[in-house]
Design a protein around this motif. Structure first.
Motif: not given
Length: 343
Positions: A12-16, A34-38, A42-43, A50-58
């Motif tokens: 998939t080309s859309r950012q996860l 978890f976040v380190d594998l993302l 991701s790049d 954060p190319v393939r996927c992005s992460w946000t702490i909420v």
């Protein structure tokens, strides 16, 4: 449209998009793994963009959240301002220290369940998902260490949906993970649903992880149990420990392990030198002896908790094993001496 949980959408080309919620006293290892594998998947190269996927702490606010080890992490945005996510990941930790998930956090989880997002509970994050009322009809994974905590806090839970002998469970748009090192495994399993395997394997190699474990891999055995090499036997032992108060019969145990009774008996004897029945009895006796010297619970209560019909039944089995009654065993081994012996 969100990809089907069973079929991979690799390439998939859309950012996860991942939204990560940290609960008070969260486990740093579970979060960072978890976040380190993302980050690494991701790049390309060592850019960590954060190319393939992005992460946000909420979070409910931008007040830092304290991990169980004391390190604090500041949320990047609040629940009210958070955008939509493909995955909402709830990272838990200590159960008996400080506040639990707030009402605002539970509402955020509940609202996320109404969207197309998949909810992920890591470590004791499954407790928050359960409190938010989003786990009805779903199978869920908890650490064997927290199994009885879960049953005690949620007495109405269908124990057939509660898994404490595997690393993680994926059930449609709910993913739950036992925590610790397994957070890397579950992150890999999620990414493999969307990206090429080579991308995920590269990230694992950088983290010096040989290969991601599958969800049906067994959790490490509880302390005090003799280690078994074969994963089916290790899972059988964990199931015995998990259901110590209401022991599973051999047919049910074999069914859960997807084996025949004859296969299970043969494999168990080859691995441990004991039949499943004899090993299960040893677990119940061992647990009863530990409770006698580490708690003030009555013999009758301990007998019930450890799967014996009554205190007389426990007494007979105890004399066979130790040559003395449960009360005599308790008197001869005061709690203070037992505690020192375990340090």
């Amino acid at each position: 449209m969100f990809p089907d949980p069973i079929h991979s959408n690799a390439g998939t080309s859309r950012q996860l998009r991942f939204g990560i919620v940290l609960l008070p006293n969260f486990t740093l290892t579970a979060f960072s793994g978890f976040v380190d594998l993302l980050r690494l998947a991701s790049d390309e190269g060592d850019m960590s963009r954060p190319v393939r996927c992005s992460w946000t702490i909420v979070g409910e606010s931008l007040v830092p959240v304290r991990a169980s080890c004391g390190i604090q992490v500041t949320p990047w945005t609040t629940f009210d301002e958070a955008r939509s996510f493909d995955y909402v990941v709830v990272v838990g930790g200590l159960l008996h220290s400080g506040p639990s998930a707030s009402k605002a956090t539970l509402q955020f989880i509940h609202d996320a369940a109404e969207t197309s997002a998949t909810l992920v509970g890591i470590c004791t994050g499954a407790f928050a998902l359960m409190r938010a009322g989003v786990m009805d009809g779903y199978r869920m994974c908890v650490s064997w260490f927290h199994y009885w905590d879960f049953v005690e806090r949620f007495p109405g839970v269908d124990e057939r949906n509660l898994v404490a002998d595997r690393l993680f469970v994926i059930d449609r748009r709910r993913i739950t993970c036992s925590g610790g090192r397994a957070s890397i495994d579950v992150a890999a399993a999620i990414l493999l649903r969307h990206f090429e395997a080579t991308v995920v394997q590269k990230a694992l190699r950088i983290m010096l992880v040989d290969d991601a474990q599958k969800g049906n891999a067994p959790q490490p055995h509880p302390p005090g149990l003799e280690p078994a090499t074969h994963p089916k036997v290790r899972r059988a032992i964990l199931l015995m420990e998990q259901h110590i108060g209401q022991p599973l019969n051999l047919t049910e145990l074999a069914k859960r392990l997807e084996m025949s009774v004859r296969q299970l008996e043969r494999l168990f004897t080859a691995e441990t030198g004991k039949s499943p029945h004899a090993y299960g009895r040893q677990i119940r006796i061992r647990t009863a002896s530990w409770l006698l010297t580490s708690s003030d619970r009555s013999v009758a209560d301990i007998a019930s908790s450890c799967g014996f019909s009554d205190s007389s039944h426990l007494g007979r089995e105890f004399r066979k094993e130790f040559g003395e009654s449960p009360n005599a065993y308790r008197v001869a081994r005061p709690q203070s001496q037992h505690a020192l012996a375990d340090t």
